[in-house]
Design a protein around this motif. Structure first.
Motif, mmCIF file in Angstrom:
data_model
loop_
_atom_site.group_PDB
_atom_site.id
_atom_site.type_symbol
_atom_site.label_atom_id
_atom_site.label_comp_id
_atom_site.label_asym_id
_atom_site.label_seq_id
_atom_site.Cartn_x
_atom_site.Cartn_y
_atom_site.Cartn_z
ATOM 1 N N THR A 52 0.665 -1.245 -0.036
ATOM 2 C CA THR A 52 -0.184 -0.147 -0.069
ATOM 3 C C THR A 52 0.951 1.184 -0.076
ATOM 4 O O THR A 52 0.375 2.199 -0.718
ATOM 5 C CB THR A 52 -0.964 -0.042 1.338
ATOM 6 N N LYS A 56 0.478 4.113 -2.792
ATOM 7 C CA LYS A 56 0.204 5.649 -2.642
ATOM 8 C C LYS A 56 1.341 6.618 -2.998
ATOM 9 O O LYS A 56 1.205 7.559 -3.565
ATOM 10 C CB LYS A 56 -0.176 5.583 -1.006
ATOM 11 N N PHE A 73 -8.633 -1.712 -5.553
ATOM 12 C CA PHE A 73 -8.058 -0.870 -4.569
ATOM 13 C C PHE A 73 -9.277 -0.520 -3.641
ATOM 14 O O PHE A 73 -8.861 -0.371 -2.256
ATOM 15 C CB PHE A 73 -7.204 0.272 -5.048
ATOM 16 N N VAL A 78 -7.188 -0.066 -0.228
ATOM 17 C CA VAL A 78 -6.177 0.859 -0.405
ATOM 18 C C VAL A 78 -6.166 2.257 -0.770
ATOM 19 O O VAL A 78 -5.571 3.180 -0.213
ATOM 20 C CB VAL A 78 -5.225 0.157 -1.643
#
Length: 79
Positions: A52, A56, A73, A78
């Motif tokens: 994750t 990101k 996601f 996520v």
């Protein structure tokens, strides 16, 4: 443009996918920048593992997830 997308792996009729960061102009199973996870819909339960922090970081740097990856996601927390 950089995309987060699925890269198909596995044998015929037994696919699994790597979640990768790749240039949008490369082939589906071509050269990637970074592998950030796996997705295996053939297992029971479905296997979904993703880094994750890396996802990101790439999205923060402007990488666009494909529709399928965006759905995965969202379903797995996520995004």
């Amino acid at each position: 443009m950089v995309k987060i997308r699925l890269k198909r792996m596995g044998a015929k009729k037994k696919p699994f996918y790597r979640i990768v960061v790749a240039d949008a102009r490369t082939a589906r199973d071509g050269k990637t920048i970074e592998d950030i996870g796996i997705y295996d819909p053939t297992k029971d339960p479905i296997v979904f593992n993703v880094d994750t922090e890396a996802a990101k970081k790439w999205m923060g740097n402007g990488a666009q997830p494909t529709d399928t990856v965006r759905r995965l996601f969202k379903n797995n927390g996520v995004l």
